[in-house]
Design a protein around this motif. Structure first.
Motif, PDB file in Angstrom:
ATOM      1  N   THR A   1       0.829  -1.200   0.000  1.00  0.00           N
ATOM      2  CA  THR A   1       0.000   0.000   0.000  1.00  0.00           C
ATOM      3  C   THR A   1       0.867   1.255   0.000  1.00  0.00           C
ATOM      4  O   THR A   1       0.616   2.206  -0.756  1.00  0.00           O
ATOM      5  N   ILE A   2       1.872   1.261   0.840  1.00  0.00           N
ATOM      6  CA  ILE A   2       2.779   2.418   0.900  1.00  0.00           C
ATOM      7  C   ILE A   2       3.514   2.595  -0.424  1.00  0.00           C
ATOM      8  O   ILE A   2       3.680   3.714  -0.921  1.00  0.00           O
ATOM      9  N   TRP A   3       3.947   1.471  -1.004  1.00  0.00           N
ATOM     10  CA  TRP A   3       4.663   1.535  -2.285  1.00  0.00           C
ATOM     11  C   TRP A   3       3.782   2.157  -3.369  1.00  0.00           C
ATOM     12  O   TRP A   3       4.216   3.015  -4.141  1.00  0.00           O
ATOM     13  N   ARG A   4       2.497   1.750  -3.439  1.00  0.00           N
ATOM     14  CA  ARG A   4       1.576   2.308  -4.435  1.00  0.00           C
ATOM     15  C   ARG A   4       1.360   3.807  -4.218  1.00  0.00           C
ATOM     16  O   ARG A   4       1.296   4.587  -5.168  1.00  0.00           O
ATOM     17  N   GLU A   5       1.231   4.212  -2.968  1.00  0.00           N
ATOM     18  CA  GLU A   5       1.032   5.627  -2.664  1.00  0.00           C
ATOM     19  C   GLU A   5       2.256   6.454  -3.053  1.00  0.00           C
ATOM     20  O   GLU A   5       2.124   7.557  -3.578  1.00  0.00           O
ATOM     21  N   VAL A   6       3.438   5.920  -2.801  1.00  0.00           N
ATOM     22  CA  VAL A   6       4.662   6.620  -3.161  1.00  0.00           C
ATOM     23  C   VAL A   6       4.739   6.758  -4.689  1.00  0.00           C
ATOM     24  O   VAL A   6       5.093   7.813  -5.226  1.00  0.00           O
ATOM     25  N   GLU A   7       4.416   5.681  -5.415  1.00  0.00           N
ATOM     26  CA  GLU A   7       4.421   5.743  -6.884  1.00  0.00           C
ATOM     27  C   GLU A   7       3.396   6.766  -7.376  1.00  0.00           C
ATOM     28  O   GLU A   7       3.663   7.514  -8.315  1.00  0.00           O
ATOM     29  N   ARG A   8       2.228   6.782  -6.755  1.00  0.00           N
ATOM     30  CA  ARG A   8       1.186   7.698  -7.191  1.00  0.00           C
ATOM     31  C   ARG A   8       1.577   9.158  -6.892  1.00  0.00           C
ATOM     32  O   ARG A   8       1.373  10.027  -7.718  1.00  0.00           O
ATOM     33  N   LEU A   9       2.153   9.397  -5.734  1.00  0.00           N
ATOM     34  CA  LEU A   9       2.505  10.762  -5.370  1.00  0.00           C
ATOM     35  C   LEU A   9       3.681  11.327  -6.178  1.00  0.00           C
ATOM     36  O   LEU A   9       3.674  12.478  -6.556  1.00  0.00           O
ATOM     37  N   PHE A  10       4.690  10.493  -6.393  1.00  0.00           N
ATOM     38  CA  PHE A  10       5.905  10.994  -7.053  1.00  0.00           C
ATOM     39  C   PHE A  10       5.991  10.607  -8.527  1.00  0.00           C
ATOM     40  O   PHE A  10       6.974  10.918  -9.194  1.00  0.00           O
ATOM     41  N   GLY A  11       5.025   9.880  -9.023  1.00  0.00           N
ATOM     42  CA  GLY A  11       4.993   9.534 -10.453  1.00  0.00           C
ATOM     43  C   GLY A  11       6.131   8.615 -10.871  1.00  0.00           C
ATOM     44  O   GLY A  11       6.697   8.780 -11.941  1.00  0.00           O
ATOM     45  N   LEU A  12       6.458   7.653 -10.041  1.00  0.00           N
ATOM     46  CA  LEU A  12       7.564   6.745 -10.388  1.00  0.00           C
ATOM     47  C   LEU A  12       7.131   5.651 -11.318  1.00  0.00           C
ATOM     48  O   LEU A  12       6.180   5.123 -11.480  1.00  0.00           O
TER      49      LEU A  12
END
Length: 78
Positions: free
Chosen positions: A67-78
């Motif tokens: 969940t944290i990984w998905r949020e980080v990808e969504r926030l920073f556009g990785l």
């Protein structure tokens, strides 16, 4: 003069028999056996509980990590 003590022949005296003591010893042995089996069952259940809790914690941590990984990808556009 003193005389030596006489011993009765070996086969004449029977040891005293107490039926209450026999019953008490039987019940005590049954209680010991029951306690031993209960301790064994409790130890087995404790091991199973440990592994289930550990599995649950690993599953929750994996879910939280994803969940944290998905949020980080969504926030920073990785």
């Amino acid at each position: 003069m003193a005389e030596p003590a006489t011993r009765p022949p070996a086969g004449e005296e029977t040891p005293p028999f107490d039926p209450v003591a026999v019953d008490r010893a039987y019940l005590q042995e049954r209680a010991r056996r029951r306690a031993r089996s209960e301790r064994s069952r409790a130890r087995r259940r404790a091991g199973l509980r440990f592994w289930l809790v550990l599995l649950g914690l690993v599953a929750v941590s994996v879910l939280l990590t994803l969940t944290i990984w998905r949020e980080v990808e969504r926030l920073f556009g990785l």
